[in-house]
Design a protein around this motif. Structure first.
Motif, PDB file in Angstrom:
ATOM      1  N   PRO A 742       0.657   9.103  18.422  1.00  0.00           N
ATOM      2  CA  PRO A 742       1.001   8.706  17.048  1.00  0.00           C
ATOM      3  C   PRO A 742       2.360   9.243  16.620  1.00  0.00           C
ATOM      4  CG  PRO A 742      -0.654  10.437  17.035  1.00  0.00           C
ATOM      5  CD  PRO A 742      -0.489  10.037  18.467  1.00  0.00           C
ATOM      6  N   VAL A 743       2.977   8.530  15.670  1.00  0.00           N
ATOM      7  CA  VAL A 743       4.303   8.928  15.185  1.00  0.00           C
ATOM      8  C   VAL A 743       4.379   8.935  13.663  1.00  0.00           C
ATOM      9  CG1 VAL A 743       5.541   8.155  17.245  1.00  0.00           C
ATOM     10  CG2 VAL A 743       5.120   6.538  15.389  1.00  0.00           C
ATOM     11  N   GLY A 744       3.343   8.422  12.980  1.00  0.00           N
ATOM     12  CA  GLY A 744       3.396   8.308  11.527  1.00  0.00           C
ATOM     13  C   GLY A 744       2.778   9.494  10.810  1.00  0.00           C
ATOM     14  N   TYR A 745       3.269  10.705  11.113  1.00  0.00           N
ATOM     15  CA  TYR A 745       2.720  11.911  10.494  1.00  0.00           C
ATOM     16  C   TYR A 745       3.086  11.974   9.007  1.00  0.00           C
ATOM     17  CZ  TYR A 745       1.917  13.288  15.303  1.00  0.00           C
ATOM     18  OH  TYR A 745       1.482  13.316  16.610  1.00  0.00           O
ATOM     19  N   SER A 746       2.205  12.574   8.247  1.00  0.00           N
ATOM     20  CA  SER A 746       2.381  12.643   6.797  1.00  0.00           C
ATOM     21  C   SER A 746       3.672  13.365   6.429  1.00  0.00           C
ATOM     22  CB  SER A 746       1.188  13.372   6.170  1.00  0.00           C
ATOM     23  OG  SER A 746       1.386  13.547   4.787  1.00  0.00           O
ATOM     24  N   ASN A 747       4.236  12.985   5.272  1.00  0.00           N
ATOM     25  CA  ASN A 747       5.387  13.708   4.739  1.00  0.00           C
ATOM     26  C   ASN A 747       5.040  14.381   3.411  1.00  0.00           C
ATOM     27  OD1 ASN A 747       5.125  11.364   3.280  1.00  0.00           O
ATOM     28  ND2 ASN A 747       7.338  11.029   3.036  1.00  0.00           N
ATOM     29  N   ALA A 748       3.734  14.638   3.210  1.00  0.00           N
ATOM     30  CA  ALA A 748       3.278  15.366   2.023  1.00  0.00           C
ATOM     31  C   ALA A 748       2.950  16.794   2.441  1.00  0.00           C
ATOM     32  CB  ALA A 748       2.049  14.696   1.429  1.00  0.00           C
ATOM     33  N   LEU A 749       3.529  17.774   1.753  1.00  0.00           N
ATOM     34  CA  LEU A 749       3.363  19.176   2.145  1.00  0.00           C
ATOM     35  C   LEU A 749       1.900  19.606   2.117  1.00  0.00           C
ATOM     36  CD1 LEU A 749       6.454  20.732   0.326  1.00  0.00           C
ATOM     37  CD2 LEU A 749       6.023  20.768   2.797  1.00  0.00           C
ATOM     38  N   SER A 917      12.131  15.221   4.251  1.00  0.00           N
ATOM     39  CA  SER A 917      12.121  14.517   2.968  1.00  0.00           C
ATOM     40  C   SER A 917      10.665  14.419   2.538  1.00  0.00           C
ATOM     41  CB  SER A 917      12.754  13.127   3.108  1.00  0.00           C
ATOM     42  OG  SER A 917      12.715  12.446   1.876  1.00  0.00           O
ATOM     43  N   TYR A 918      10.197  15.498   1.888  1.00  0.00           N
ATOM     44  CA  TYR A 918       8.783  15.566   1.544  1.00  0.00           C
ATOM     45  C   TYR A 918       8.467  14.722   0.310  1.00  0.00           C
ATOM     46  CZ  TYR A 918       8.963  19.545   4.724  1.00  0.00           C
ATOM     47  OH  TYR A 918       9.150  20.347   5.815  1.00  0.00           O
TER      48      TYR A 918
END
Length: 972
Positions: A742-749, A917-918
């Protein structure tokens, strides 16, 4: 015999026999059946009716609750017919128990189309049936199958005389060039007989196909009298009516309806040479019984039927819609049948529903339907008694239609999978779909018998020309074989003999290709000593041995080459009889001066060069040799190009497919033969799942058509089921893959920290420090440990991901992996977690210890809205773990002690973004130390060799409405 249950034939004939001073016994009836020839009229009718009785539902009164298509049912039939044991045995031998393999998924319906209704006004169906038997020479078993299959469609339409309007919508799935036109012609005949008074047939988008369909229905079902009326032949010629110079008309091959009254005339509103034109008055249907609705029997059976056969062209259909609008009061009461041939082409709405919803939300107006789909929706709205039946061999676009679109064409009432007809040659006849035959001989291997590889490199002109010349030589030889056979058997008449060359869709390329064929033909000098020697060698190495292995019963065997020699001269003459030109180009290029392709009027022995016009719906008559190099990335489009599928009686053993094994498609190279094999597997999977859900629980269907679970599979990653704009309502349900990266890891802290907490106990239990030599470096280290497969999947399932990434890319793979783990003899029990420790950057993880961190950044790729990572893992790390996935324990590998045949590998890393870029406002609610804040757990999953055996199948589900979380079904 045709009206109701089987009756005692001996008892019914006895009074007539007594009048003639004789008696009739069951032994006489048995002898009559035993000695009846294939054309015996009594036995033909008896055989057709027996097969219908074989297939009657078990709840039919006379059946004694016996199941359809069983010996118990046949015994009841024979007993009621008055047959003794010898007669029953003779009947069984000549007419084996008919097994209806039609697949039906249907909503409950009112069984209005019973034998008394079917026969009350019967006119067109029995004449069409007899035409197929007597003129077309169909075997009785095929006509029986058609009779039963067409009844399955008609009985699921609305009763045309019912008071409350109901609009049924269904889909009939056949095979490419397998008799779908015959099926819907039979449906039209039965529908007109029972009261439908307007029939609209939507053909493909090309006039050539529309004209072919018009002629076929006119010739086989409409009949001569409906075409010329009361005009004499001279008057018809003077009026320039259809078909007056058509050889089949002159030769008496058009259906003759007889001299008696026609039960319901058919007014054709389109002709062979003319699509629909504005004709309000001709479309208008008059009311005979004033004060009664038009659907009343007094009006329906006094009115003539209207027949429109039109192509899917927006301007043409707009004329029809306008005339219907002008007649909308009447058409609110008139039962209408819409047949949509090639229903996956042009009919499906290709407007993105997400964009429509977004436009509506922002107050903007946006077009919600494409033109053809809008015209169909308008017709359905104007005619509430219209029934819509789509026909296709490539149904993937149809099953991706939004089920919640009430004005759409989703088959809410029934999906019918037609059985593969006897004598049909389809995609699986050119492939070996089971275990590889050893040895692969002409007897044991379809590929060896019928397929010849095109392997010459694109820049090797000499080799490519040699391949095309070889195909032309086979075309000449197989034509000579046809002429030889027809000289020996009056039953074998080959009116057409064709070769298809399909390499490009461009007209300029097709013009050049036609010129190349002409040059190669001239250079071949087939009748020169060298040319004849090449033909002899090819005949003895290919044509003759394949024929010996694959010849059909009743077909004359091929002779020695010297005996065939005179027929080679004759076939060359037939192929080049028009200006010494062996080629016909079939495209829209009007600059080419040539004889036009017209299978109806002309006996055609030619090489056909073409593209789109020959790739969907249109039947290429007499096709024997195919030279195929054209690549597309949609399964349905590629399937429709398979013009070599169809009925090949008398020359099945002569069919050859020359196909490119390394075709260029953009920057890719693709194996077209492997693509068609994937199509065969996708098609088989689709039909298997249809059959699985075509079951009933008592008197209720197990599932409604709108509840069909995921049906569409994709065996090749590059070969999608259909075009992207027809898959807006498709979501991947399950995706098998040897590697999941997978490559679509979350960008929410906050989600990133929750993910880290999910993985924390996994890392804590995988704390063994080992040497990790990779890429020539011997001093690398890694943390390793074994984790239960189900536990690891649970961790991944709980993770947070980027917007919609879980639904689209993670859940389908998890579904596949979970199914693997849950098998009784699971090929996947656990994983070896390998956590490489490269570099010198480290963090202290609570409950885990010191762990190295790598740097990665996201990037935006073409067409994507949100940036994603690239490949997370290091190539040398992947190479190091690959031996641990093999079927046998790797000797000398540093981690060999961890190998197990049911153990996969997970490469895992802690990742720090350098330019993060969270998501705004996503900070964790609890305090997180600087070492752990923003850390990403990246991983790739590798399955052991035995888990998938290379399976990378995609399986799709259908989104219902605009909410991607709601699917048409969630059942198993």
């Amino acid at each position: 015999m045709e009206d109701g249950p089987p009756k005692n034939l001996v008892a019914r004939v006895a009074p007539d026999a007594a009048d003639h001073g004789t008696t009739v016994t069951s032994s006489d009836l048995a002898e009559l059946i035993r000695t009846a020839g294939p054309d015996d009229p009594f036995f033909t009718v008896l055989g057709l009716q027996v097969h219908k009785w074989d297939a009657e539902p078990a709840d039919t009164d006379w059946t004694g609750r016996t199941d359809p298509s069983t010996l118990a049912r046949r015994n009841v039939i024979c007993e009621r017919l008055g047959l003794d044991a010898a007669g029953a045995e003779a009947l069984l031998q000549k007419r084996p128990v008919f097994v209806d393999e039609t697949i039906l998924i249907t909503a409950p319906w009112n069984r209005w189309y019973k034998p008394d209704v079917a026969t009350a006004h019967e006119f067109y169906w029995p004449r069409y049936r007899d035409y197929l038997l007597e003129v077309r020479g169909w075997p009785a078993a095929n006509v029986s199958a058609l009779d039963i299959a067409t009844t399955s469609v008609v009985e699921r339409l609305s009763d045309p005389t019912r008071r409350a309007a109901y609009q049924a919508k269904g889909l009939v799935v056949g095979y490419v060039q397998s008799g779908k036109t015959a099926n819907f012609t039979g449906v039209i005949a039965k529908a007109i007989d029972c009261g439908y008074r307007l029939v609209i047939v939507l053909t493909g988008t090309i006039e050539m196909l529309r004209a072919q369909t018009q002629r076929r229905i006119d010739m086989e079902m409409v009949g001569r009298q409906n075409i010329v009326g009361d005009l004499s032949p001279e008057q018809a010629q003077k009026a320039q009516l259809d078909y007056q110079d058509d050889p089949a008309w002159i030769g008496g091959q058009f259906l003759d309806l007889g001299t008696g009254p026609i039960a319901s005339e058919i007014h054709r509103l389109t002709t062979h040479g003319q699509d629909y034109r504005t004709q309000f008055k001709n479309l208008k249907i008059d009311r005979f019984a004033m004060g009664k609705p038009l659907f009343d029997r007094a009006n329906l059976f006094s009115a003539a039927a209207r027949l429109v056969i039109t192509k899917k062209n927006s301007a043409v259909l707009q004329k029809l819609v306008a005339d219907l609008q002008a007649n909308k009061g009447a058409f609110a009461e008139i039962p209408v049948l819409i047949i949509d041939d090639e229903s996956d082409q042009a009919s499906v709405n290709t407007v993105d529903p997400a964009k429509v919803e977004a436009a509506k939300a922002s107050g903007r107006q946006v077009k919600e339907r494409r033109a053809i789909n809008e015209r169909i929706a308008e017709m359905l709205e104007l005619m509430p008694r219209a029934q819509y039946v789509g026909y296709t061999a490539t149904p993937f676009a149809n099953v991706f239609v939004d089920p919640s679109d009430e004005q759409g064409i989703y088959p809410k009432d029934f999906v019918i999978g037609l059985q593969r007809p006897p004598g049909y040659m389809g995609v699986d006849d050119f492939h070996d779909l089971g275990p590889d035959p050893v040895p692969a001989t002409f007897d044991t291997s379809n590929r060896a018998a019928f397929v010849r590889d095109l392997a010459a490199a694109e820049d090797d002109v000499t080799a490519r020309d040699a391949e095309l010349r070889r195909a032309l030589e086979v075309f000449v030889l197989t034509g000579a074989c046809k002429l030889y056979r027809s000289s020996l058997s009056r039953h074998l008449t080959f009116r057409h003999h064709t070769m298809l060359v399909h390499e490009s869709v461009g007209t300029a390329e097709q013009r050049d290709l036609a010129e190349l064929v002409k040059r190669l033909w001239r250079r071949a000098a087939f009748e020169s000593p060298k040319g004849l020697e090449r033909l002899r060698t090819l005949y003895e190495a290919d044509i003759l041995p394949v024929s010996r292995a694959r010849i059909e019963d009743g077909v004359p065997k091929l002779p020695h080459f010297d005996t065939l020699r005179p027929w080679i001269t004759k076939v060359i003459g037939k192929i080049t009889e028009h200006d010494n030109n062996p080629v016909v180009v079939v495209n829209s290029d009007r600059e080419i001066e040539q004889q036009q392709l017209d299978f109806d009027r002309n006996s055609t022995w030619r090489v056909l060069v073409g593209g789109a016009k020959l790739s969907r719906g249109f039947t290429v008559e007499g096709l024997t040799v195919t030279y195929f190099r054209r690549a597309v990335t949609m399964s349905d489009s590629l399937t429709q190009m398979g013009r070599w599928f169809g009925f090949r009686y008398g020359y099945r053993d002569l069919v050859r497919l020359y196909i490119d094994r390394n075709a260029k498609f953009g920057r890719k190279r693709v194996d077209l033969y492997a693509a068609f094999e994937a199509i065969a597997r996708d098609e088989a999977a689709f039909r298997e799942q249809l059959a699985q859900y075509a079951e009933w629980d008592g008197d209720r269907p197990r599932l409604l058509p709108s509840q069909i679970p995921p049906l569409v599979t994709q065996h090749l990653p590059w070969l999608k089921p259909t075009s992207r704009n027809k898959m807006f309502n498709a979501a991947i349900e399950e995706q098998g893959a040897q590697v999941f990266s997978p490559v679509g890891y979350s960008n929410a802290l906050n989600e990133l920290h929750d993910n880290l907490n999910l993985w924390r106990p996994v890392f804590a239990n995988c704390a063994t420090d080992v040497t990790f030599p990779a890429g020539g470096q011997s001093d690398l280290r890694a943390r390793v440990g074994v984790v239960d497969a189900a536990d690891l999947l649970h961790v991944v399932e709980q993770q947070g991901w980027m917007y919609l990434y879980a639904e689209r890319s993670v859940k389908p793979v998890l579904t596949f992996l979970r199914n693997l783990v849950q098998r009784p003899q699971s090929p996947l029990k656990d994983f070896l977690l390998v956590m490489p420790q490269p570099g010198d950057k480290a963090v202290d993880l609570t409950d885990v210890g010191t762990v190295r961190v790598i740097n990665r950044d996201r990037r935006t790729r073409g067409g994507e809205d949100l940036p994603k990572f690239g490949e997370i893992t290091d190539p040398k790390h992947r190479t190091f773990v690959q031996p641990l996935l093999l079927a046998e324990k790797p000797t000398g590998h540093p981690l060999a002690e961890y190998w197990s045949p049911s153990r996969g590998v997970v490469l895992s890393y802690l990742i720090r973004e350098q330019s993060p870029s969270y998501r705004r406002g996503s900070e964790p609610t609890t305090k997180v130390g600087p070492d752990e804040l923003g850390l990403i757990v990246g991983f790739s999953v590798y399955l052991p060799h035995g888990a998938t055996a290379g399976d990378s199948v995609l399986r799709f589900r259908v989104i219902q409405g605009s909410d991607p979380s709601v699917v048409s079904v969630d059942a198993r």
